[in-house]
Design a protein around this motif. Structure first.
Motif, PDB file in Angstrom:
ATOM      1  N   PRO A 333       6.574  64.544  51.225  1.00  0.00           N
ATOM      2  CA  PRO A 333       6.337  64.412  52.671  1.00  0.00           C
ATOM      3  C   PRO A 333       5.945  65.733  53.337  1.00  0.00           C
ATOM      4  CG  PRO A 333       8.693  64.387  52.203  1.00  0.00           C
ATOM      5  CD  PRO A 333       7.992  64.395  50.877  1.00  0.00           C
ATOM      6  N   PHE A 334       4.869  65.687  54.114  1.00  0.00           N
ATOM      7  CA  PHE A 334       4.408  66.822  54.900  1.00  0.00           C
ATOM      8  C   PHE A 334       4.208  66.374  56.337  1.00  0.00           C
ATOM      9  CE2 PHE A 334       3.555  68.639  50.837  1.00  0.00           C
ATOM     10  CZ  PHE A 334       3.425  70.009  51.019  1.00  0.00           C
ATOM     11  N   ALA A 335       4.639  67.205  57.288  1.00  0.00           N
ATOM     12  CA  ALA A 335       4.372  66.925  58.692  1.00  0.00           C
ATOM     13  C   ALA A 335       2.911  67.243  58.996  1.00  0.00           C
ATOM     14  CB  ALA A 335       5.283  67.770  59.580  1.00  0.00           C
ATOM     15  N   ALA A 336       2.381  66.603  60.048  1.00  0.00           N
ATOM     16  CA  ALA A 336       0.970  66.788  60.412  1.00  0.00           C
ATOM     17  C   ALA A 336       0.637  68.259  60.636  1.00  0.00           C
ATOM     18  CB  ALA A 336       0.660  65.965  61.658  1.00  0.00           C
ATOM     19  N   ALA A 337       1.547  69.009  61.275  1.00  0.00           N
ATOM     20  CA  ALA A 337       1.298  70.426  61.538  1.00  0.00           C
ATOM     21  C   ALA A 337       1.214  71.229  60.243  1.00  0.00           C
ATOM     22  CB  ALA A 337       2.395  70.994  62.431  1.00  0.00           C
ATOM     23  N   GLU A 338       1.978  70.832  59.260  1.00  0.00           N
ATOM     24  CA  GLU A 338       1.950  71.528  57.976  1.00  0.00           C
ATOM     25  C   GLU A 338       0.642  71.256  57.238  1.00  0.00           C
ATOM     26  OE1 GLU A 338       6.768  71.500  57.134  1.00  0.00           O
ATOM     27  OE2 GLU A 338       5.572  69.744  56.596  1.00  0.00           O
ATOM     28  N   VAL A 339       0.178  70.007  57.298  1.00  0.00           N
ATOM     29  CA  VAL A 339      -1.109  69.660  56.693  1.00  0.00           C
ATOM     30  C   VAL A 339      -2.235  70.425  57.382  1.00  0.00           C
ATOM     31  CG1 VAL A 339      -2.774  67.801  56.303  1.00  0.00           C
ATOM     32  CG2 VAL A 339      -0.343  67.378  55.942  1.00  0.00           C
ATOM     33  N   GLU A 340      -2.172  70.522  58.705  1.00  0.00           N
ATOM     34  CA  GLU A 340      -3.203  71.226  59.454  1.00  0.00           C
ATOM     35  C   GLU A 340      -3.243  72.709  59.084  1.00  0.00           C
ATOM     36  OE1 GLU A 340      -6.351  72.008  61.849  1.00  0.00           O
ATOM     37  OE2 GLU A 340      -5.575  70.061  61.164  1.00  0.00           O
ATOM     38  N   ALA A 341      -2.068  73.319  58.870  1.00  0.00           N
ATOM     39  CA  ALA A 341      -2.017  74.729  58.478  1.00  0.00           C
ATOM     40  C   ALA A 341      -2.694  74.944  57.123  1.00  0.00           C
ATOM     41  CB  ALA A 341      -0.573  75.207  58.432  1.00  0.00           C
ATOM     42  N   LEU A 342      -2.508  73.998  56.204  1.00  0.00           N
ATOM     43  CA  LEU A 342      -3.152  74.099  54.896  1.00  0.00           C
ATOM     44  C   LEU A 342      -4.659  73.865  55.010  1.00  0.00           C
ATOM     45  CD1 LEU A 342      -0.516  72.262  52.661  1.00  0.00           C
ATOM     46  CD2 LEU A 342      -0.957  74.715  52.781  1.00  0.00           C
ATOM     47  N   ARG A 343      -5.062  72.974  55.914  1.00  0.00           N
ATOM     48  CA  ARG A 343      -6.495  72.752  56.137  1.00  0.00           C
ATOM     49  C   ARG A 343      -7.175  74.006  56.674  1.00  0.00           C
ATOM     50  NH1 ARG A 343      -6.329  66.646  58.824  1.00  0.00           N
ATOM     51  NH2 ARG A 343      -6.594  65.507  56.862  1.00  0.00           N
ATOM     52  N   LYS A 344      -6.499  74.714  57.553  1.00  0.00           N
ATOM     53  CA  LYS A 344      -7.062  75.950  58.099  1.00  0.00           C
ATOM     54  C   LYS A 344      -7.272  76.979  56.992  1.00  0.00           C
ATOM     55  CE  LYS A 344      -5.264  75.509  62.822  1.00  0.00           C
ATOM     56  NZ  LYS A 344      -4.306  76.056  63.836  1.00  0.00           N
ATOM     57  N   GLU A 345      -6.316  77.053  56.057  1.00  0.00           N
ATOM     58  CA  GLU A 345      -6.476  77.969  54.926  1.00  0.00           C
ATOM     59  C   GLU A 345      -7.663  77.567  54.073  1.00  0.00           C
ATOM     60  OE1 GLU A 345      -5.012  80.811  54.203  1.00  0.00           O
ATOM     61  OE2 GLU A 345      -3.799  80.666  56.027  1.00  0.00           O
ATOM     62  N   ALA A 346      -7.853  76.269  53.882  1.00  0.00           N
ATOM     63  CA  ALA A 346      -8.993  75.775  53.104  1.00  0.00           C
ATOM     64  C   ALA A 346     -10.308  76.144  53.774  1.00  0.00           C
ATOM     65  CB  ALA A 346      -8.879  74.266  52.920  1.00  0.00           C
ATOM     66  N   ASP A 347     -10.355  75.994  55.095  1.00  0.00           N
ATOM     67  CA  ASP A 347     -11.581  76.302  55.840  1.00  0.00           C
ATOM     68  C   ASP A 347     -11.941  77.778  55.750  1.00  0.00           C
ATOM     69  OD1 ASP A 347     -11.898  73.667  56.612  1.00  0.00           O
ATOM     70  OD2 ASP A 347     -10.879  73.942  58.546  1.00  0.00           O
ATOM     71  N   LEU A 348     -10.919  78.644  55.706  1.00  0.00           N
ATOM     72  CA  LEU A 348     -11.170  80.087  55.656  1.00  0.00           C
ATOM     73  C   LEU A 348     -11.905  80.507  54.380  1.00  0.00           C
ATOM     74  CD1 LEU A 348      -7.813  81.543  57.054  1.00  0.00           C
ATOM     75  CD2 LEU A 348     -10.070  81.668  58.142  1.00  0.00           C
ATOM     76  N   VAL A 349     -11.720  79.734  53.296  1.00  0.00           N
ATOM     77  CA  VAL A 349     -12.327  80.107  52.008  1.00  0.00           C
ATOM     78  C   VAL A 349     -13.233  79.006  51.462  1.00  0.00           C
ATOM     79  CG1 VAL A 349     -10.604  81.814  51.294  1.00  0.00           C
ATOM     80  CG2 VAL A 349     -10.141  79.393  50.909  1.00  0.00           C
ATOM     81  N   ASN A 350     -13.623  78.067  52.342  1.00  0.00           N
ATOM     82  CA  ASN A 350     -14.549  76.986  51.970  1.00  0.00           C
ATOM     83  C   ASN A 350     -14.067  76.164  50.784  1.00  0.00           C
ATOM     84  OD1 ASN A 350     -16.540  77.670  53.981  1.00  0.00           O
ATOM     85  ND2 ASN A 350     -17.130  79.406  52.684  1.00  0.00           N
ATOM     86  N   VAL A 351     -12.789  75.793  50.832  1.00  0.00           N
ATOM     87  CA  VAL A 351     -12.191  74.930  49.811  1.00  0.00           C
ATOM     88  C   VAL A 351     -12.042  73.528  50.395  1.00  0.00           C
ATOM     89  CG1 VAL A 351     -10.024  74.450  48.592  1.00  0.00           C
ATOM     90  CG2 VAL A 351     -11.011  76.738  48.516  1.00  0.00           C
ATOM     91  N   GLU A 352     -12.277  72.528  49.549  1.00  0.00           N
ATOM     92  CA  GLU A 352     -12.142  71.127  49.974  1.00  0.00           C
ATOM     93  C   GLU A 352     -10.729  70.861  50.479  1.00  0.00           C
ATOM     94  OE1 GLU A 352     -12.461  66.608  48.013  1.00  0.00           O
ATOM     95  OE2 GLU A 352     -13.015  68.394  46.844  1.00  0.00           O
ATOM     96  N   HIS A 353     -10.620  70.088  51.540  1.00  0.00           N
ATOM     97  CA  HIS A 353      -9.316  69.783  52.149  1.00  0.00           C
ATOM     98  C   HIS A 353      -8.407  69.010  51.187  1.00  0.00           C
ATOM     99  CE1 HIS A 353     -10.572  70.183  56.658  1.00  0.00           C
ATOM    100  NE2 HIS A 353     -10.586  71.329  56.014  1.00  0.00           N
ATOM    101  N   LEU A 354      -7.127  69.132  51.430  1.00  0.00           N
ATOM    102  CA  LEU A 354      -6.113  68.425  50.654  1.00  0.00           C
ATOM    103  C   LEU A 354      -6.286  66.913  50.832  1.00  0.00           C
ATOM    104  CD1 LEU A 354      -3.423  68.437  49.031  1.00  0.00           C
ATOM    105  CD2 LEU A 354      -2.223  68.679  51.220  1.00  0.00           C
ATOM    106  N   LYS A 355      -6.262  66.192  49.737  1.00  0.00           N
ATOM    107  CA  LYS A 355      -6.380  64.742  49.781  1.00  0.00           C
ATOM    108  C   LYS A 355      -5.070  64.124  50.267  1.00  0.00           C
ATOM    109  CE  LYS A 355      -9.644  64.586  45.902  1.00  0.00           C
ATOM    110  NZ  LYS A 355      -9.855  64.117  44.510  1.00  0.00           N
ATOM    111  N   LEU A 356      -5.145  63.273  51.289  1.00  0.00           N
ATOM    112  CA  LEU A 356      -3.947  62.627  51.837  1.00  0.00           C
ATOM    113  C   LEU A 356      -3.768  61.246  51.234  1.00  0.00           C
ATOM    114  CD1 LEU A 356      -4.304  63.615  55.609  1.00  0.00           C
ATOM    115  CD2 LEU A 356      -3.124  64.812  53.765  1.00  0.00           C
TER     116      LEU A 356
END
Length: 356
Positions: A333-356
């Motif tokens: 389980p991940f909260a929405a804010a935690e998923v968003e923080a990981l998405r921001k890290e992905a965007d910084l290095v052009n990595v595909e977003h985490l699959k939900l």
């Protein structure tokens, strides 16, 4: 204590998808693939065991330390052999996971020959949940002791300033038919990572966890992080935190006495110290006899008479094993804010977003 409910939407993430995502983020931030594999496995291991405070949610803070030059993701630990059964590792400001993984590997190898192996690690960083090192020793058939020091969070008993770290003490022993023994605990009432988790999720904390900057009890995680954690058992918890500093900081040559840098502070190297011991369990009897005795201990513990209101007694580490079995099937389980923080890290290095 169970986490208080959050109003945020929750997502259950498949552990394999999560580990692959974390590994990609690490590689994109100049972490060598073999090191990225170790770090991602250790972080997701914490997520699976329910130790969310030391899992993949640490990625944003670790990556910020890399971006600011406070952590060297490509550092290779070097080993110096002090005696046939004792070694020291210099982590060279690399990931604590990598140095500690190598340290426990060396401790196991020495214990297989000499019955015991001891490794001191200096100039390291946060290595997450200590239980993964206990598990590494168990997989090698060993008992273990795992110590680390950490940044100031606790006052010494009778004091009011942050001086000692909330440094976990961990140890383990293989079992037979029953569960293995895995102890991983902080000398504070609660781990500091739980305060950060509550802050991320917009939750309150119990008022016996921490004091604010004015020395008053608080249920606000932001105020708690400006104050101090409370030691468990008063002077006993305080003394345990000092013990961690002696064995991990003083002995290793790393920072100690309040000078370890907070893992969320990207301004300078952390200089964490670790102390690892692997012990061969069949030193004084056959391994079959040892495991039989462990099974007897397990049964005596879990089948002992229960106090009023208790439905089941668990062996140390057993709840986490049960949680892992559940999360492997149902997701983490991940909260929405935690998923968003990981998405921001992905965007910084052009990595595909985490699959939900």
């Amino acid at each position: 204590m169970a986490d208080q409910k959050t109003d945020q939407q929750m997502h259950n993430i498949n552990h394999t998808n999560l580990q692959e995502f974390v590994e990609r983020i690490l590689i994109a931030n100049n972490t060598p693939p073999p090191h990225a594999a170790i770090v991602s496995k250790c972080l997701v291991s914490a997520d699976l065991r329910g130790v969310d405070t030391h899992g993949s949610n640490r990625i944003p803070s670790y990556m910020e330390r890399i971006r600011q030059g406070a952590l060297n993701p490509s550092a290779e630990p070097t080993v110096t052999q002090a005696t046939p059964a004792v070694a020291q590792i210099d982590a060279h400001n690399g990931f604590g996971f990598v140095a500690a993984h190598e340290g426990m590997k060396r401790a196991i190898e020495m214990a297989q020959i000499y019955g015991i192996g001891m490794v001191s690690i200096k100039h390291s960083n946060h290595f997450g949940m200590s239980a993964w090192l206990v598990q590494q020793a168990l997989e090698g058939g060993m008992m273990s002791l795992v110590f680390t020091n950490s940044s100031p969070a606790l006052p010494v008993w009778g004091g009011k300033e942050k001086l000692m770290g909330v440094s976990p003490i961990a140890c383990g022993a293989p079992g037979g038919a029953g569960r293995p023994f895995i102890l991983d605990m902080a000398p504070s009432v609660a781990a500091r990572g739980k305060i950060y988790k509550a802050l991320r999720r917009g939750e309150k904390i119990p008022t016996d966890w921490a004091l604010d900057r004015d020395g008053a009890r608080t249920d606000d995680p932001a105020e708690a992080l400006q104050g101090v954690m409370l030691p468990m058992g008063g002077p006993k918890g305080s003394a345990l935190s000092i013990m961690m500093d002696v064995f991990s900081g003083v002995l290793s040559g790393s920072a100690f006495a309040g000078h370890v840098t907070n893992p969320y502070d990207p301004s300078k190297p952390a200089d964490v110290g670790h102390f690892l011991v692997a012990i061969k369990p069949d030193l004084f009897m056959t391994i079959e006899e040892f495991k039989g005795r462990m099974d007897y201990l397990y049964k005596r513990v879990v089948e002992s008479e229960r106090m009023a209101g208790v439905d089941q007694i668990y062996f140390p580490g057993e709840i986490e094993i049960i949680t892992e079995e559940k999360r492997r099937k149902e997701g983490i389980p991940f909260a929405a804010a935690e998923v968003e923080a990981l998405r921001k890290e992905a965007d910084l290095v052009n990595v595909e977003h985490l699959k939900l």
